[in-house]
Design an enzyme around this catalytic site. Structure first.
Site, PDB file in Angstrom:
ATOM      1  CG  HIS A  84      -2.064  -0.978   1.061  1.00  0.00           C
ATOM      2  ND1 HIS A  84      -3.009  -1.154   2.030  1.00  0.00           N
ATOM      3  CD2 HIS A  84      -2.406  -1.825   0.053  1.00  0.00           C
ATOM      4  CE1 HIS A  84      -3.883  -2.059   1.632  1.00  0.00           C
ATOM      5  NE2 HIS A  84      -3.527  -2.492   0.432  1.00  0.00           N
ATOM      6  CD  GLU A 110      -2.281   3.906   3.210  1.00  0.00           C
ATOM      7  OE1 GLU A 110      -3.450   3.904   3.634  1.00  0.00           O
ATOM      8  OE2 GLU A 110      -1.892   3.179   2.282  1.00  0.00           O
ATOM      9  CB  CYS A 157      -6.061  -1.597   5.194  1.00  0.00           C
ATOM     10  SG  CYS A 157      -4.271  -1.902   5.231  1.00  0.00           S
ATOM     11  CB  CYS A 160      -2.022   1.151   6.164  1.00  0.00           C
ATOM     12  SG  CYS A 160      -1.382   0.422   4.637  1.00  0.00           S
TER      13      CYS A 160
END
Length: 162
Positions: free
Chosen positions: A79, A81, A117, A120
């Protein structure tokens, strides 16, 4: 011409970063800023050396019709992040702000109600990031105090992410 406000300026940069994303579902761009200085950027993509979904021509989660926020272990990508966090020093991230923008691959529209999520969120907490700002529209955004995730432990249950 009116000068762009600082928050949307940084969100615009995160939106440009997402253009490097390789996901066939949703692409996100993240930047980490501290003391008005960009210290890191990240976008959605497979780990270095692995084929990206865009190169393979398919998304496993899309093929299996996995709902948003579920079964991330099937995703090839890291991801945005996480990629931004990986690229920065923890010392630089303490007290910083992470700016996040998502776009649907199929429509090109901004992701409504985007939220990191659970994995993250955990990484953002451990990185020492203080605030997350998420773009909702070209000019509107949501500001989240990371400390609220500690108070609302249910937010880390894995059901509310992209």
């Amino acid at each position: 011409m009116e000068r762009r406000d600082k928050i949307n300026y940084y969100l615009d940069i995160a939106q440009t970063v997402l253009e490097r994303g390789t996901c066939l579902r949703r692409n996100f761009g993240a930047i980490i800023v501290k003391n008005d200085e960009i210290i890191s950027t990240g976008y959605v993509g497979a780990p270095r050396g692995r084929a990206n979904c865009i190169d393979l021509g398919y998304c496993t989660r899309e093929k299996l019709k996995v709902p948003r926020g579920e079964r991330y272990e099937l995703c090839r990508s890291v991801h945005a992040e996480a990629n931004a966090i990986i690229s920065a020093s923890r010392n630089d991230m303490i007290g910083s702000t992470l700016y996040l923008v998502g776009r649907e691959y199929a429509t090109g529209k901004l992701v409504p109600d985007a939220n990191p999520c659970a994995m993250c969120k955990r990484q953002i907490i451990n990185a020492g990031i203080a605030t997350v700002i998420i773009r909702n529209t070209e000019n509107e955004y949501t500001t989240i105090a990371v400390s609220s995730w500690l108070e609302d432990d249910d937010s880390l249950d894995g059901r509310r992410g992209y």
